[in-house]
Design a protein around this motif. Structure first.
Motif, PDB file in Angstrom:
ATOM      1  N   LEU A 774       0.835  -1.210   0.000  1.00 65.14           N
ATOM      2  CA  LEU A 774       0.000   0.000   0.000  1.00 65.14           C
ATOM      3  C   LEU A 774       0.867   1.256   0.000  1.00 65.14           C
ATOM      4  N   VAL A 775       1.929   1.222   0.804  1.00 61.91           N
ATOM      5  CA  VAL A 775       2.887   2.350   0.818  1.00 61.91           C
ATOM      6  C   VAL A 775       3.502   2.523  -0.566  1.00 61.91           C
ATOM      7  N   LYS A 776       3.961   1.425  -1.135  1.00 64.77           N
ATOM      8  CA  LYS A 776       4.622   1.451  -2.448  1.00 64.77           C
ATOM      9  C   LYS A 776       3.699   2.015  -3.523  1.00 64.77           C
ATOM     10  N   GLU A 777       2.461   1.545  -3.563  1.00 57.19           N
ATOM     11  CA  GLU A 777       1.511   2.002  -4.583  1.00 57.19           C
ATOM     12  C   GLU A 777       1.240   3.496  -4.460  1.00 57.19           C
ATOM     13  N   ASN A 778       1.113   3.970  -3.225  1.00 56.70           N
ATOM     14  CA  ASN A 778       0.818   5.394  -3.028  1.00 56.70           C
ATOM     15  C   ASN A 778       2.027   6.270  -3.350  1.00 56.70           C
ATOM     16  N   ILE A 779       3.219   5.814  -3.009  1.00 59.49           N
ATOM     17  CA  ILE A 779       4.427   6.572  -3.361  1.00 59.49           C
ATOM     18  C   ILE A 779       4.559   6.646  -4.880  1.00 59.49           C
ATOM     19  N   GLU A 780       4.339   5.519  -5.557  1.00 59.73           N
ATOM     20  CA  GLU A 780       4.513   5.457  -7.008  1.00 59.73           C
ATOM     21  C   GLU A 780       3.396   6.148  -7.773  1.00 59.73           C
ATOM     22  N   SER A 781       2.325   6.527  -7.089  1.00 58.57           N
ATOM     23  CA  SER A 781       1.255   7.266  -7.761  1.00 58.57           C
ATOM     24  C   SER A 781       1.758   8.628  -8.228  1.00 58.57           C
ATOM     25  N   GLY A 782       2.813   9.139  -7.557  1.00 59.06           N
ATOM     26  CA  GLY A 782       3.402  10.412  -7.960  1.00 59.06           C
ATOM     27  C   GLY A 782       2.606  11.633  -7.541  1.00 59.06           C
ATOM     28  N   THR A 783       1.550  11.448  -6.757  1.00 53.29           N
ATOM     29  CA  THR A 783       0.743  12.581  -6.315  1.00 53.29           C
ATOM     30  C   THR A 783       1.115  12.961  -4.888  1.00 53.29           C
ATOM     31  N   THR A 784       0.883  14.210  -4.551  1.00 53.13           N
ATOM     32  CA  THR A 784       1.133  14.672  -3.185  1.00 53.13           C
ATOM     33  C   THR A 784       0.246  13.919  -2.208  1.00 53.13           C
ATOM     34  N   GLU A 785      -1.012  13.706  -2.614  1.00 55.74           N
ATOM     35  CA  GLU A 785      -1.959  13.000  -1.744  1.00 55.74           C
ATOM     36  C   GLU A 785      -1.481  11.578  -1.458  1.00 55.74           C
ATOM     37  N   GLY A 786      -1.024  10.891  -2.533  1.00 53.34           N
ATOM     38  CA  GLY A 786      -0.562   9.516  -2.360  1.00 53.34           C
ATOM     39  C   GLY A 786       0.661   9.436  -1.472  1.00 53.34           C
ATOM     40  N   THR A 787       1.607  10.338  -1.681  1.00 53.05           N
ATOM     41  CA  THR A 787       2.827  10.344  -0.874  1.00 53.05           C
ATOM     42  C   THR A 787       2.511  10.651   0.583  1.00 53.05           C
ATOM     43  N   THR A 788       1.627  11.608   0.805  1.00 49.42           N
ATOM     44  CA  THR A 788       1.255  11.974   2.181  1.00 49.42           C
ATOM     45  C   THR A 788       0.615  10.799   2.903  1.00 49.42           C
ATOM     46  N   TYR A 789      -0.288  10.113   2.214  1.00 47.22           N
ATOM     47  CA  TYR A 789      -0.945   8.955   2.827  1.00 47.22           C
ATOM     48  C   TYR A 789       0.073   7.858   3.126  1.00 47.22           C
ATOM     49  N   ALA A 790       1.023   7.647   2.194  1.00 46.97           N
ATOM     50  CA  ALA A 790       2.055   6.634   2.401  1.00 46.97           C
ATOM     51  C   ALA A 790       2.894   6.954   3.641  1.00 46.97           C
ATOM     52  N   VAL A 791       3.252   8.210   3.800  1.00 48.67           N
ATOM     53  CA  VAL A 791       4.038   8.628   4.967  1.00 48.67           C
ATOM     54  C   VAL A 791       3.245   8.409   6.251  1.00 48.67           C
ATOM     55  N   GLU A 792       1.937   8.697   6.200  1.00 46.83           N
ATOM     56  CA  GLU A 792       1.088   8.463   7.380  1.00 46.83           C
ATOM     57  C   GLU A 792       1.045   6.973   7.724  1.00 46.83           C
ATOM     58  N   LEU A 793       0.991   6.128   6.702  1.00 46.39           N
ATOM     59  CA  LEU A 793       1.009   4.684   6.942  1.00 46.39           C
ATOM     60  C   LEU A 793       2.304   4.262   7.615  1.00 46.39           C
ATOM     61  N   LEU A 794       3.422   4.755   7.078  1.00 51.24           N
ATOM     62  CA  LEU A 794       4.721   4.414   7.661  1.00 51.24           C
ATOM     63  C   LEU A 794       4.819   4.892   9.101  1.00 51.24           C
ATOM     64  N   ASP A 795       4.248   6.047   9.370  1.00 57.17           N
ATOM     65  CA  ASP A 795       4.295   6.611  10.709  1.00 57.17           C
ATOM     66  C   ASP A 795       3.553   5.734  11.717  1.00 57.17           C
ATOM     67  N   VAL A 796       2.588   4.949  11.206  1.00 53.58           N
ATOM     68  CA  VAL A 796       1.798   4.087  12.094  1.00 53.58           C
ATOM     69  C   VAL A 796       2.574   2.839  12.498  1.00 53.58           C
ATOM     70  N   PHE A 797       3.254   2.181  11.518  1.00 53.71           N
ATOM     71  CA  PHE A 797       3.812   0.871  11.860  1.00 53.71           C
ATOM     72  C   PHE A 797       5.340   0.782  11.916  1.00 53.71           C
ATOM     73  N   LEU A 798       6.066   1.781  11.415  1.00 55.00           N
ATOM     74  CA  LEU A 798       7.529   1.698  11.476  1.00 55.00           C
ATOM     75  C   LEU A 798       8.034   1.962  12.895  1.00 55.00           C
ATOM     76  N   SER A 799       9.154   1.325  13.219  1.00 53.46           N
ATOM     77  CA  SER A 799       9.789   1.626  14.502  1.00 53.46           C
ATOM     78  C   SER A 799      10.352   3.042  14.450  1.00 53.46           C
ATOM     79  N   GLU A 800      10.566   3.633  15.613  1.00 52.86           N
ATOM     80  CA  GLU A 800      10.971   5.034  15.679  1.00 52.86           C
ATOM     81  C   GLU A 800      12.310   5.273  14.974  1.00 52.86           C
ATOM     82  N   SER A 801      13.253   4.347  15.135  1.00 59.37           N
ATOM     83  CA  SER A 801      14.566   4.533  14.518  1.00 59.37           C
ATOM     84  C   SER A 801      14.487   4.465  12.998  1.00 59.37           C
ATOM     85  N   LEU A 802      13.653   3.554  12.480  1.00 53.92           N
ATOM     86  CA  LEU A 802      13.514   3.444  11.026  1.00 53.92           C
ATOM     87  C   LEU A 802      12.746   4.617  10.433  1.00 53.92           C
TER      88      LEU A 802
END
Length: 1053
Positions: A774-802
């Motif tokens: 889901l992150v990959k698809e939104n990043i590759e969409s090339g839109t600001t909206e897609g990238t923002t949503y992808a970053v929000e997803l990463l912010d939910v499940f990535l560890s703090e250091s990553l």
């Protein structure tokens, strides 16, 4: 126009639809601008005392219109609803113009009142129509690519219309005459809507296409059961109420400030034009930075903060300097300015920032229901906010001591509500994302890298009328997955073209062995069958079979295997499948190395069921052959776990051959199982970037998930990739921008993209695969909206250091901003534009690929940097031909003597080859591999393909030179090559008739020979011509391993 579409990344098949949508938006923009100014100016000048009532009625009209639109949307076709709505607006606008200018003056007030009240609702309906058509005209991937700028036509038209209104005062002496412009523009928009609706297929156009459960779940009763949707609705209503209160106060004040009709009209035009112009600037230059740098939460708070500041200013100046023009004529201007600024930034930020960010909040909703919910919330709920604001203003106006000073105070209360609801909404958004990631129906075993889409696309081409494309698609599918060949032959048999069906029949016969087996018989009746092409079993052979309990004897297998006839040998391979004697398997190893393709192919199929360790090793030896490599992989996969240990041994035996190693890693990954995962894991540190990439892909195919002991190693791998990205980002800035530096920059950018692909695969081993997809698809969409949503997803499940390392890499940031965020973790000394070249040459192959190194070596030759002479001499001894050639050329540019001395150390054969490409580079009689890659990058067929992939293509290319009038037969039966015209021109003849011509850069693909015609396809050179030829088996194998290359080539075959 085509160049504009190219810049905007619009594909050829989308250009007409995009042009129509831009034109429609343009005329809608003119209508909205002229109608808004005309309605507001006439109403405020003549009926300002009814402003409170008008806001109430406008709210009622808004709810009724959007409810009706929503109701009809579930009952009739959307195209019908759209055209009906637009025609209704056309008739209403024309009616208003006629009634106001030529009707009974007794009804002027009613006409003006209705015209003003319907301005907002009509705009809402128009936007629902526009975005509804857009969503149905383009699929999801197209929409993501286009949505960011598709309404630009509407925005630009509105700005032009607003600023032209004051300039056309001489043409339109009466403000009401602008309704003519409104009528013409909305009529043209209606015509374009009609053309779009009835000339292009619209998905989900008929409400019957929606599942009944979806319609039920998106009913008002059900959508508001979700607390998140309820919060979104409350937030939107607060936003709308704030907007309407600002509008009410502003319009009340400008009526006092500009009592003259023309002055009022001009001021409204300039003011609204300013709003739209600022919105355009915000969308173009500011929005992305705010969203990227500060995220959704802060973006939602920008509007209330700024509006709140100006509201405080308005309240302060109103109390100190007065708020009534009649009571404080000299200081009233301060209050007016603050209220005007409040209105200006409220409207600007709502359109340009809040609305795009608000749309992001719908993304976590169920994709089946999302658009239905969004239409209702942005339509009916939005207009409900208008109604609540209208009724509030109406009730406030009934209070005797109510005055405009109350409005800034009310706005401040609404700003407080903004923060409270906004905070809850953002928490709900995070919880919704978390719930979506954790849902049981949201699972995926491996990352989708494009093979599913390309396979599906190829399958659709099997039945198309163009035989060349159908056969090309079949052969590529055969390479991608040989195990499914039976299914694809059946699909090809359904092709309408006789030549395609004939080819499919031949392949079917080969598959079933009919081309050989039916020629070997025990007896034959000459009265009924022609036995001229049959091999009849001898009496001795029959006695041996009967004496061996019906089994095939060793003597018969041996005689057939050693026969000079390819048909005998192929028959032997088929008979071995039915032999139970273990001693006969030794003959299979001979057949697995047969020089005739049909024999070896049959032997590979037999080896799937009849095998021992020696046979498996013989299959592994076939991995390096481009014609049989994929078939060998398929057989090894079917053999299964027995192959794994032998594949592991072969991996280190073939250590020098990267192509074979890649095939071995692919085979291990497809076999799967815990043993395969363990073998692949041990290769994650292999010192070759291409091999490591394939290891990661194969681990993904296995569904590998890191164990506790492996997590640290994978995190280290992720950090290593990010460190490489950080280093390359710095190098991009240091390398310069002129001439050859551009090629190096492109190569480094591709390196970064490749590292990002690695990071996705590594993250999928640590976290839920579907979440990473889901992150990959939104990043590759090339839109600001897609990238923002992808970053929000990463912010939910990535560890703090990553988070601190991965997000800057994937977020839509400038190079300098990425470097700034990463330098804390990966500090690096600054290099000048020459020293960075030296570092790039000497970087490990796990950090820089062969193409990047080649571009750097070439740059050294262009700049003639003598300090790097020793580096170039060292690279002369590189076994990679691409790097060796470029190093030799660069050394020659610096010192011909040094080149001559050192090239002799390589041996006569290698020196002669280098001399040919270096001394004759300018006259193009011999091509450097580097030049071939640059040529490939310059032509449409390979546009956007990474240089490292094209370098593999250059490796398998051969030069074919044709003198004028020379001919070349390209029938598939006798010519196993594809061609690209490097220079010159050739004419193409099909069955003796001129079929066209091929010029520089054009691809000459699959040519299926007709069974009834000799030399069906012939090329005739019309000038001195150089063709680059590619062995078909090697070409198909390269495509099978590179999805993007296959996807690109398919457009030109």
């Amino acid at each position: 126009m085509k160049s504009v579409f190219t810049v905007l990344n619009v594909k050829p098949e989308e250009q007409l639809q995009v042009a129509l949508m831009l034109s429609t938006g343009f005329f809608m923009g003119i209508f909205i601008a002229t109608y808004t100014v005309t309605a507001e100016s006439l109403f405020l000048n003549q009926l300002a005392d009814q402003l409170d009532s008008a806001f109430l009625v406008s709210g009622i009209f808004g709810i009724v219109s959007t409810l009706l639109f929503s109701f009809l949307q579930n009952r009739i076709k959307f195209s019908t609803l759209t055209t009906s709505s637009i025609l209704g607006i056309v008739l209403f606008t024309l009616g208003v113009y006629l009634m106001y200018n030529y009707g009974d003056t007794a009804y002027h007030d009613e006409v003006l009142f209705t015209m003003y009240c319907l301005a907002g609702p009509m705009t809402a309906v128009l936007l629902l129509c526009y975005w509804g058509i857009f969503g149905r005209l383009f699929n999801f991937r197209q929409s993501k690519r286009i949505i960011g700028w598709i309404d630009t036509g509407q925005l630009i038209a509105s700005i032009l219309a607003f600023f032209l209104i004051p300039l056309t005062a001489g043409l339109f002496t009466e403000t009401s005459n602008y309704l003519i412009v409104c009528t013409v523009s909305i009529l043209l928009a209606a015509i374009l809507f009609f053309v779009i609706s009835f000339n292009f297929p619209l998905t989900k156009n008929n409400p019957k296409e929606f599942e009944s459960t979806v319609r039920k779940e998106t009913s008002f009763g059900n959508i508001f059961k979700d607390p998140y949707v309820l919060l979104m609705s409350v937030f939107l209503m607060i936003s709308m109420i704030t907007f309407i209160f600002n509008q009410y106060a502003f319009q009340d004040l400008i009526n006092e400030q500009y009592p003259d009709q023309r002055e009022l009209t001009d001021f409204l035009a300039y003011f609204n034009g300013g709003i739209y112009f600022l919105s355009l600037l915000m969308q173009t230059f500011v929005n992305d930075k705010i969203i990227s740098n500060y995220g959704i939460k802060v973006s939602l708070y920008v509007l209330p903060v700024i509006v709140g500041i100006f509201a405080i200013g308005a309240l302060f100046t109103g109390v100190i300097f007065g708020y009534d023009l009649a009571l404080t004529p000299t200081t009233f201007i301060f209050f007016f300015l603050f209220m005007a600024l409040t209105r200006l930034f409220n409207a600007t930020l709502r359109d340009s920032l809040e609305n795009p960010v608000y749309k992001l909040l719908f993304i976590p909703l169920d994709s089946r229901l999302r658009f239905g919910i969004q239409a209702k919330v942005e339509g009916v709920v939005n207009e409900s906010g208008r109604f609540i604001a209208g009724i509030s203003i109406f009730l406030f106006a009934l209070i005797p001591f109510f005055n405009l000073l109350w409005i800034p105070g009310i706005i401040l209360l609404l700003v407080g509500a903004y923060f409270i609801v906004g905070n809850k909404l953002y928490n709900g958004y995070k919880n919704k994302i978390r719930a979506k990631l954790e849902s049981s129906d949201f699972q995926q075993d491996k990352l989708e890298l494009g093979f599913t889409q390309i396979t599906s696309r190829l399958e659709t081409y099997l039945t198309m009328d163009r035989t060349s494309k159908a056969v090309f698609s079949f052969k590529l599918l055969e390479k991608i997955s040989p195990a499914q060949i039976s299914q694809w032959i059946n699909n090809l048999m359904k092709n309408n073209d006789e030549d395609a069906r004939d080819y499919a029949q031949r392949k079917m016969n080969e598959l079933k062995g009919l081309s050989v087996s039916d020629r070997y018989v025990i007896r034959i009746d000459p009265k009924h069958t022609n036995g001229s092409n049959k091999n009849i079993l001898t009496k001795a052979d029959l006695e041996q079979i009967l004496g061996n309990s019906g089994d095939v004897t060793k003597q018969r297998i041996q005689r057939l295997t050693r026969s000079t006839s390819p048909e005998d040998r192929q028959y032997a391979a088929e008979l071995l499948l039915h032999s139970s004697a273990e001693e006969n398997i030794s003959f299979l190893m001979e057949l697995l190395n047969d020089s005739v393709p049909a024999v070896r192919t049959t032997a590979i199929k037999t080896a799937t069921q009849k095998h021992n360790d020696e046979v498996i090793m013989a299959l592994i030896d076939n991995l390096g052959n481009p014609q049989f490599g994929n078939q060998a992989i398929s057989s090894l996969v079917l053999i299964g776990g027995k192959s794994l240990n032998l594949l592991e041994n072969a991996f280190y035996r073939y250590g020098h051959n990267s192509q074979v190693l890649i095939k071995i890693v692919q085979a291990i990954g497809r076999i799967g199982g815990q043993r395969a995962k363990d073998l692949l894991w041990n290769k994650i540190d292999y010192p070759d970037k291409m091999i490591v990439s394939q290891v990661l892909l194969s681990l993904g195919v296995c569904g590998f998930k890191a164990g506790v002991s492996q997590i640290t190693r994978i995190k280290y791998a992720i950090e290593s990739d990010i460190a490489d990205i950080s280093w390359n980002l710095n190098a991009i800035q240091e390398i310069g921008t002129g001439g050859e530096a551009k090629i190096i920059r492109q190569a480094l950018e591709r390196e970064i993209q490749n590292d990002i692909e690695h990071i996705y695969m590594l993250l999928a081993m640590l976290y839920d695969t579907r979440s990473i997809q889901l992150v990959k698809e939104n990043i590759e969409s090339g839109t600001t909206e897609g990238t923002t949503y992808a970053v929000e997803l990463l912010d939910v499940f990535l560890s703090e250091s990553l988070k601190q390392r991965v997000i800057p890499v994937l977020d839509d940031l400038s190079i300098s901003e990425r470097i700034k965020r990463l330098e804390t973790f990966y500090p690096r000394a600054a290099l000048d534009n020459k020293l960075v070249l030296k570092f790039l040459i000497n970087r490990d192959f796990t950090q820089s690929n062969r193409w990047t190194k080649a571009t750097v070596l070439h740059q050294i030759g262009v700049q003639k940097i003598e300090d790097f002479k020793l580096d170039l001499i060292a690279q002369l001894f590189n076994t990679d031909i691409l790097i060796r050639e470029v190093a030799a050329w660069s050394l020659y540019q610096i010192s011909a003597t040094e080149y001559d001395i050192n090239s002799k150390r390589l041996g006569e054969d290698i020196k002669r080859q280098l001399d040919e490409v270096i001394y004759h580079r300018d006259d193009q009689t011999h091509q450097m591999t580097y030049d071939k890659v640059l040529f490939f990058k310059s032509i449409a067929v390979f546009e956007g393909i990474p240089g490292v992939v094209l370098s593999s293509l250059a490796d398998i290319s051969e030069e074919v030179k044709l003198i004028p009038e020379a001919t070349l037969v390209v029938d598939g039966k006798i010519n196993n090559n594809f061609y690209i015209v490097y220079s010159g021109k050739v004419e193409f003849y099909e069955k003796g008739q001129l079929g066209g011509e091929y010029t520089q850069g054009q691809f000459i693909g699959e040519m299926v020979a007709s069974s009834s015609y000799v030399n069906t396809h012939v090329l005739v050179a019309k000038a001195s011509t150089i063709l680059l030829s590619f062995n078909k088996d090697q070409f198909y194998e390269l495509l099978a391993d590179n999805v993007k290359l296959a996807d690109r080539v398919l457009e030109y075959v």
